[in-house]
Motif scaffolding. Sequence first.
Motif, PDB file in Angstrom:
ATOM      1  N   PHE A 110       1.512  58.171  49.604  1.00  0.00           N
ATOM      2  CA  PHE A 110       0.376  58.992  49.542  1.00  0.00           C
ATOM      3  C   PHE A 110       0.765  60.531  48.715  1.00  0.00           C
ATOM      4  CE2 PHE A 110      -2.778  58.257  53.325  1.00  0.00           C
ATOM      5  CZ  PHE A 110      -3.033  56.940  52.888  1.00  0.00           C
TER       6      PHE A 110
ATOM      7  N   LYS B 122       1.867  52.209  49.152  1.00  0.00           N
ATOM      8  CA  LYS B 122       1.969  53.087  47.982  1.00  0.00           C
ATOM      9  C   LYS B 122       2.106  54.578  48.868  1.00  0.00           C
ATOM     10  CE  LYS B 122      -3.083  53.660  47.862  1.00  0.00           C
ATOM     11  NZ  LYS B 122      -4.286  53.277  47.012  1.00  0.00           N
TER      12      LYS B 122
ATOM     13  N   ALA C 294      -4.041  66.279  43.794  1.00  0.00           N
ATOM     14  CA  ALA C 294      -4.377  64.999  44.267  1.00  0.00           C
ATOM     15  C   ALA C 294      -5.587  64.628  43.873  1.00  0.00           C
ATOM     16  CB  ALA C 294      -4.603  65.012  45.790  1.00  0.00           C
ATOM     17  N   THR C 295      -5.935  63.544  43.401  1.00  0.00           N
ATOM     18  CA  THR C 295      -7.029  62.826  43.031  1.00  0.00           C
ATOM     19  C   THR C 295      -7.406  61.327  43.923  1.00  0.00           C
ATOM     20  OG1 THR C 295      -5.915  61.536  41.473  1.00  0.00           O
ATOM     21  CG2 THR C 295      -6.776  63.827  40.668  1.00  0.00           C
ATOM     22  N   CYS C 296      -8.706  60.957  43.820  1.00  0.00           N
ATOM     23  CA  CYS C 296      -8.848  59.828  44.406  1.00  0.00           C
ATOM     24  C   CYS C 296      -8.152  58.580  44.013  1.00  0.00           C
ATOM     25  CB  CYS C 296     -10.493  59.416  44.212  1.00  0.00           C
ATOM     26  SG  CYS C 296     -11.461  60.394  45.154  1.00  0.00           S
ATOM     27  N   ALA C 297      -7.898  57.518  44.910  1.00  0.00           N
ATOM     28  CA  ALA C 297      -7.144  56.512  44.504  1.00  0.00           C
ATOM     29  C   ALA C 297      -8.051  55.295  44.066  1.00  0.00           C
ATOM     30  CB  ALA C 297      -6.350  55.947  45.884  1.00  0.00           C
ATOM     31  N   ALA C 298      -7.400  54.686  43.199  1.00  0.00           N
ATOM     32  CA  ALA C 298      -8.224  53.710  42.603  1.00  0.00           C
ATOM     33  C   ALA C 298      -8.801  52.628  43.641  1.00  0.00           C
ATOM     34  CB  ALA C 298      -7.446  52.852  41.508  1.00  0.00           C
ATOM     35  N   SER C 299      -7.908  52.301  44.639  1.00  0.00           N
ATOM     36  CA  SER C 299      -8.022  51.483  45.856  1.00  0.00           C
ATOM     37  C   SER C 299      -7.440  51.889  46.984  1.00  0.00           C
ATOM     38  CB  SER C 299      -7.654  49.756  45.166  1.00  0.00           C
ATOM     39  OG  SER C 299      -6.241  49.921  45.310  1.00  0.00           O
TER      40      SER C 299
ATOM     41  N   SER D 229     -11.167  57.316  49.640  1.00  0.00           N
ATOM     42  CA  SER D 229     -10.230  56.363  48.780  1.00  0.00           C
ATOM     43  C   SER D 229      -9.098  56.021  49.253  1.00  0.00           C
ATOM     44  CB  SER D 229     -10.164  57.221  47.358  1.00  0.00           C
ATOM     45  OG  SER D 229      -9.235  58.238  47.462  1.00  0.00           O
ATOM     46  N   TRP D 230      -8.392  56.869  49.909  1.00  0.00           N
ATOM     47  CA  TRP D 230      -6.791  56.595  50.456  1.00  0.00           C
ATOM     48  C   TRP D 230      -7.026  55.438  51.743  1.00  0.00           C
ATOM     49  CZ3 TRP D 230      -4.938  62.233  50.950  1.00  0.00           C
ATOM     50  CH2 TRP D 230      -4.894  62.810  49.450  1.00  0.00           C
TER      51      TRP D 230
ATOM     52  N   LEU E 214     -11.549  62.107  48.851  1.00  0.00           N
ATOM     53  CA  LEU E 214      -9.981  61.627  48.822  1.00  0.00           C
ATOM     54  C   LEU E 214      -9.899  60.765  50.181  1.00  0.00           C
ATOM     55  CD1 LEU E 214      -8.658  64.935  48.198  1.00  0.00           C
ATOM     56  CD2 LEU E 214      -8.301  63.236  46.593  1.00  0.00           C
TER      57      LEU E 214
ATOM     58  N   TYR F 254      -5.494  52.031  50.568  1.00  0.00           N
ATOM     59  CA  TYR F 254      -4.001  51.343  51.012  1.00  0.00           C
ATOM     60  C   TYR F 254      -4.098  50.079  51.616  1.00  0.00           C
ATOM     61  CZ  TYR F 254       0.151  51.032  53.625  1.00  0.00           C
ATOM     62  OH  TYR F 254       1.100  50.511  54.577  1.00  0.00           O
TER      63      TYR F 254
END
Length: 342
Positions: free
Chosen positions: A242, A240, A227-232, A294-295, A291, A234
Amino acid sequence: RHPTPHTSPSTSVRGGLLAMDCMPSWKSKRRVLVSGTTGWIAGGVAQQLVAVGHDVTGIARRPTQIEGVKSLQADLLSAEALAVIGKEPKFDTLLHLAGSLGWCTLEQGIDINVAGTRKIVQAALDAGCKRIVVASSVAVTGTVAPTHPPSKLPMPTDEPFVGSSWAYALSKHMVEELIVFMAGQPENKDVDFILVRVGATVTDPPNIVHRDGEVNGKVVSWPVEPATCAASAYKASAPKIFPEDALCAVAYSDQVDCFVHCAVRAPVRAGLRRIVCVAPRPYAIDSVPDLIKSWYGEEAAARCDMTYYDNPAHKHHPVYDLGPANALGWEPKLDLLASKGF
């Protein structure tokens, strides 16, 4: 290997409390009934139990074809299953691993996971079984849904169901409530109940793949990356998926060992205990606080108590409390992220 989260003195194995509260672990050969032995996990557990010298019987709708495992063929939703179990010599342990998986409908979740659990557990109790181990899921909290962030991390093993529209999560919540109720009945006061909240079981490295049963004879599976940080964050208007598989992943070998431990090695104690089975650290490149922010977004993340991760040494600890599992004498060994060179 990174250490597991802090275990409080009240549950510490080293603290000596288990020696006072629990009888010794079973040392002799035990009779174990395992449900769902035609499946990937239960089949592996049955195989390992036989390998270490226990008397194992598998019950499933199809014949169990594992060397050394006696096969009982029955539909757990029928009265037939109750009759079959009652005719067998008394089992020391029921290891209930059968059930509908993450893609189940609400009807399947209620009929198979909830009603099926009640029937087989009651049949085992009626037959004199004194240890009941039931597979639950970390999904039971509902927090894997983007709209339901956790209130605290690491999540305790009794973290309640907070919502989500996932039928599987609801059914596992109901299974846990059922076991709590059954464990509290006076006639079961001498029975040892263990609920295991299972993470996303993946194949051991190098090829890390999540398997989620079979549909129409075909294995449902997909590769799992760290898992990595999301760009934006939810947004309800732009849903999207998870990467919860990575955050709660556990290696197949650890999952099998956990159930074997609960079935025959764990200290014996009447009552109800809950543990979580996940990897020793999240299968994630970024830290847990990063994480979550970002989520879920900064505002939602601010409502989640993550003070445990303020300690730099804790930033890559699991998001589920492994303390009760440690107190039971079990800990995960395979660090999935280390297999990727991190």
